[in-house]
Design a protein around this motif. Structure first.
Motif, PDB file in Angstrom:
ATOM      1  N   GLY A 163       0.805  -1.209   0.000  1.00 25.73           N
ATOM      2  CA  GLY A 163       0.000   0.000   0.000  1.00 25.73           C
ATOM      3  C   GLY A 163       0.841   1.263   0.000  1.00 25.73           C
ATOM      4  O   GLY A 163       2.026   1.246  -0.333  1.00 25.73           O
ATOM      5  N   GLY A 184      -1.418   4.442  -0.135  1.00 22.35           N
ATOM      6  CA  GLY A 184      -2.400   5.446  -0.529  1.00 22.35           C
ATOM      7  C   GLY A 184      -2.331   5.858  -1.981  1.00 22.35           C
ATOM      8  O   GLY A 184      -2.802   6.939  -2.338  1.00 22.35           O
ATOM      9  N   TYR A 185      -1.770   5.039  -2.830  1.00 23.26           N
ATOM     10  CA  TYR A 185      -1.541   5.362  -4.246  1.00 23.26           C
ATOM     11  C   TYR A 185      -0.610   6.561  -4.414  1.00 23.26           C
ATOM     12  O   TYR A 185      -0.507   7.137  -5.498  1.00 23.26           O
ATOM     13  CB  TYR A 185      -2.854   5.602  -5.001  1.00 23.26           C
ATOM     14  CG  TYR A 185      -3.668   4.337  -5.243  1.00 23.26           C
ATOM     15  CD1 TYR A 185      -3.357   3.483  -6.300  1.00 23.26           C
ATOM     16  CD2 TYR A 185      -4.751   3.999  -4.438  1.00 23.26           C
ATOM     17  CE1 TYR A 185      -4.100   2.334  -6.539  1.00 23.26           C
ATOM     18  CE2 TYR A 185      -5.498   2.860  -4.660  1.00 23.26           C
ATOM     19  CZ  TYR A 185      -5.166   2.028  -5.723  1.00 23.26           C
ATOM     20  OH  TYR A 185      -5.898   0.887  -5.951  1.00 23.26           O
ATOM     21  N   SER A 226      -6.310   7.774 -13.390  1.00 24.76           N
ATOM     22  CA  SER A 226      -6.697   6.863 -12.312  1.00 24.76           C
ATOM     23  C   SER A 226      -6.623   5.395 -12.690  1.00 24.76           C
ATOM     24  O   SER A 226      -6.557   4.529 -11.814  1.00 24.76           O
ATOM     25  CB  SER A 226      -8.130   7.185 -11.857  1.00 24.76           C
ATOM     26  OG  SER A 226      -8.206   8.492 -11.343  1.00 24.76           O
ATOM     27  N   ALA A 246      -3.910   0.294   0.295  1.00 23.05           N
ATOM     28  CA  ALA A 246      -4.288   0.655  -1.073  1.00 23.05           C
ATOM     29  C   ALA A 246      -3.952  -0.473  -2.046  1.00 23.05           C
ATOM     30  O   ALA A 246      -4.634  -0.649  -3.063  1.00 23.05           O
ATOM     31  CB  ALA A 246      -3.584   1.943  -1.494  1.00 23.05           C
ATOM     32  N   HIS A 278      -6.885  -2.566  -1.980  1.00 22.90           N
ATOM     33  CA  HIS A 278      -7.916  -2.026  -2.858  1.00 22.90           C
ATOM     34  C   HIS A 278      -7.621  -2.398  -4.303  1.00 22.90           C
ATOM     35  O   HIS A 278      -8.499  -2.867  -5.040  1.00 22.90           O
ATOM     36  CB  HIS A 278      -7.991  -0.499  -2.726  1.00 22.90           C
ATOM     37  CG  HIS A 278      -8.959   0.127  -3.678  1.00 22.90           C
ATOM     38  ND1 HIS A 278      -8.575   0.567  -4.929  1.00 22.90           N
ATOM     39  CD2 HIS A 278     -10.292   0.365  -3.580  1.00 22.90           C
ATOM     40  CE1 HIS A 278      -9.631   1.063  -5.556  1.00 22.90           C
ATOM     41  NE2 HIS A 278     -10.680   0.954  -4.761  1.00 22.90           N
ATOM     42  N   THR A 296     -10.066   9.025   2.501  1.00 26.97           N
ATOM     43  CA  THR A 296      -8.761   8.429   2.257  1.00 26.97           C
ATOM     44  C   THR A 296      -8.030   9.050   1.068  1.00 26.97           C
ATOM     45  O   THR A 296      -8.630   9.653   0.177  1.00 26.97           O
ATOM     46  CB  THR A 296      -8.910   6.917   1.982  1.00 26.97           C
ATOM     47  OG1 THR A 296      -9.719   6.736   0.805  1.00 26.97           O
ATOM     48  CG2 THR A 296      -9.546   6.201   3.155  1.00 26.97           C
ATOM     49  N   THR A 351      -6.746   7.209  -1.131  1.00 25.45           N
ATOM     50  CA  THR A 351      -7.227   6.393  -2.251  1.00 25.45           C
ATOM     51  C   THR A 351      -8.412   7.065  -2.933  1.00 25.45           C
ATOM     52  O   THR A 351      -8.471   7.147  -4.171  1.00 25.45           O
ATOM     53  CB  THR A 351      -7.633   4.994  -1.745  1.00 25.45           C
ATOM     54  OG1 THR A 351      -6.460   4.321  -1.279  1.00 25.45           O
ATOM     55  CG2 THR A 351      -8.281   4.172  -2.847  1.00 25.45           C
ATOM     56  N   HIS A 352      -9.357   7.578  -2.143  1.00 21.04           N
ATOM     57  CA  HIS A 352     -10.503   8.259  -2.738  1.00 21.04           C
ATOM     58  C   HIS A 352     -10.071   9.535  -3.455  1.00 21.04           C
ATOM     59  O   HIS A 352     -10.501   9.809  -4.581  1.00 21.04           O
ATOM     60  CB  HIS A 352     -11.543   8.602  -1.667  1.00 21.04           C
ATOM     61  CG  HIS A 352     -12.740   9.318  -2.220  1.00 21.04           C
ATOM     62  ND1 HIS A 352     -12.787  10.694  -2.391  1.00 21.04           N
ATOM     63  CD2 HIS A 352     -13.923   8.844  -2.686  1.00 21.04           C
ATOM     64  CE1 HIS A 352     -13.940  11.031  -2.921  1.00 21.04           C
ATOM     65  NE2 HIS A 352     -14.656   9.931  -3.106  1.00 21.04           N
ATOM     66  N   LEU A 376      -8.098   8.485  -6.787  1.00 16.48           N
ATOM     67  CA  LEU A 376      -8.806   7.717  -7.816  1.00 16.48           C
ATOM     68  C   LEU A 376     -10.117   8.371  -8.238  1.00 16.48           C
ATOM     69  O   LEU A 376     -10.388   8.512  -9.430  1.00 16.48           O
ATOM     70  CB  LEU A 376      -9.071   6.292  -7.324  1.00 16.48           C
ATOM     71  CG  LEU A 376      -7.847   5.422  -7.079  1.00 16.48           C
ATOM     72  CD1 LEU A 376      -8.274   4.013  -6.691  1.00 16.48           C
ATOM     73  CD2 LEU A 376      -6.934   5.376  -8.301  1.00 16.48           C
ATOM     74  N   TRP A 387     -15.387   2.845  -8.091  1.00 11.77           N
ATOM     75  CA  TRP A 387     -14.088   2.493  -7.514  1.00 11.77           C
ATOM     76  C   TRP A 387     -14.228   1.698  -6.215  1.00 11.77           C
ATOM     77  O   TRP A 387     -13.228   1.467  -5.534  1.00 11.77           O
ATOM     78  CB  TRP A 387     -13.269   3.763  -7.256  1.00 11.77           C
ATOM     79  CG  TRP A 387     -12.769   4.402  -8.511  1.00 11.77           C
ATOM     80  CD1 TRP A 387     -13.227   5.537  -9.105  1.00 11.77           C
ATOM     81  CD2 TRP A 387     -11.705   3.928  -9.346  1.00 11.77           C
ATOM     82  NE1 TRP A 387     -12.529   5.804 -10.252  1.00 11.77           N
ATOM     83  CE2 TRP A 387     -11.580   4.826 -10.429  1.00 11.77           C
ATOM     84  CE3 TRP A 387     -10.854   2.826  -9.282  1.00 11.77           C
ATOM     85  CZ2 TRP A 387     -10.634   4.670 -11.437  1.00 11.77           C
ATOM     86  CZ3 TRP A 387      -9.907   2.661 -10.290  1.00 11.77           C
ATOM     87  CH2 TRP A 387      -9.804   3.576 -11.341  1.00 11.77           C
ATOM     88  N   SER A 430      -7.877   3.180   7.147  1.00 10.97           N
ATOM     89  CA  SER A 430      -8.958   2.469   6.472  1.00 10.97           C
ATOM     90  C   SER A 430     -10.004   2.145   7.530  1.00 10.97           C
ATOM     91  O   SER A 430      -9.767   1.319   8.412  1.00 10.97           O
ATOM     92  CB  SER A 430      -8.429   1.188   5.825  1.00 10.97           C
ATOM     93  OG  SER A 430      -9.489   0.428   5.289  1.00 10.97           O
TER      94      SER A 430
END
Length: 310
Positions: free
Chosen positions: A89, A91-92, A131, A159, A162, A208, A210-211, A214, A227, A251
């Motif tokens: 992970g 968090g991208y 994304s 992430a 995910h 997050t 991630t949100h 993406l 997503w 998370s």
């Protein structure tokens, strides 16, 4: 980055990180270098773009500025014929190789599994496909490994959970146009283990990284849903193994409950292990917390997979 340069980096990162491995992996033989490093794409990845210059490694062994997505292959001394794709992970925004991916590879190879560590593109690093790039890399990685291995599971953290969760439930989604014969192979996983994963990007779980990366801060409910892993679970989805601590500050602990409910609704086998303490980012287990127990349960789940295949 050339393959030789990337290989040299991985060797240095693992040697530097040996003293920081969690207690769950300290007794295992740490792979000092991958057997090989496989570029995911022949030439430019789909959509082009991306960062210029060299790969960046943080003081904690997290990677960013990834221009060339790859698979690093860690081979056991004696293979049991099963393979696991690992995605850490971050968090991208980065990939936590030293904290998550490399200890997991060590743990798996010590038990006879071939470990494939994914270095995936980060969406915020200027890629033309935005994304989609990490999912493109995950699907391509599954196909590359399918060319080599008969039995394939995935292991994702945060992430990375995910990412591999989405890849596992959306194997038929066309994230990029075919580039060669490898892309005729299925992008499917036999099983999926997700450790403190981000599952849903729908409200109220939109806080997050991630949100933000993406879906975006101004995303519609439809974009959030697209997503969110739980929305794509079907009776054809692979069995899932889920792990999370109840005090996870990153998370929300509801994530694994949401995924468990989606699997149960679709009659997909699922095992969930929730721990009272451990926070987020505990890798193969945080000493002094109940999270050190999860690798033993994971070993049993992997053994069940092997029994089912034989």
């Amino acid at each position: 980055m050339h393959r030789r340069s990337f290989l040299a980096y991985v060797i240095a990162a693992v040697i530097t990180g040996r003293e920081s491995l969690s207690s769950a992996s300290e007794a295992d033989a740490v792979p000092l270098s991958p057997a090989e490093v496989i570029p995911l794409w022949n030439g430019t990845p789909p959509g082009g773009g991306g960062p210029d210059g060299r790969l960046i490694s943080s003081a904690g062994g997290a990677l960013s500025h990834i221009a060339h997505p790859t698979l690093s292959v860690y081979s056991p001394a004696r293979s049991n014929g099963y393979a696991v794709l690992i995605a850490a992970g971050g968090g991208y925004k980065r990939i936590e190789m030293r904290k998550e991916a490399l200890p997991a590879a060590a743990w798996l190879t010590a038990r006879g599994f071939t470990a494939y560590v994914l270095t995936y593109r980060l969406p915020d690093e200027g890629w033309g496909e935005g994304s989609l790039v990490a999912l493109q890399d995950a699907q391509r990685a599954l196909r590359v490994i399918r060319q080599r291995e008969k039995h394939l599971s995935v292991l994702g953290f945060s992430a990375g959970g995910h990412l591999l969760g989405l890849a596992a439930v959306r194997s038929d989604f066309v994230s990029y146009p075919p580039t060669d014969a490898i892309d005729t192979l299925p992008a499917k996983a036999d099983r999926a283990a997700l450790i403190y994963p981000v599952i849903t990007l729908e409200p109220p779980y939109t806080h997050t990284s991630t949100h933000r990366i993406l879906a975006g801060t101004g995303a519609s409910l439809r974009q959030d849903a697209q997503w969110s892993v739980q929305n794509f679970v079907t009776p054809q989805s692979p069995p899932f193994f889920l792990v999370q601590a109840k005090d996870d500050p990153v998370s929300d602990p509801e994530n694994t409950l949401i995924m468990q409910a989606a699997c149960q609704r679709e009659h997909v086998p699922v095992e969930l292990f929730r721990y009272s303490r451990g926070g987020h980012g505990f890798g193969m287990g945080k000493p002094g917390t109940p999270t050190v127990e999860w690798p033993a349960h994971y070993a049993q789940w992997l053994a069940a997979w092997r029994r089912a295949e034989n």
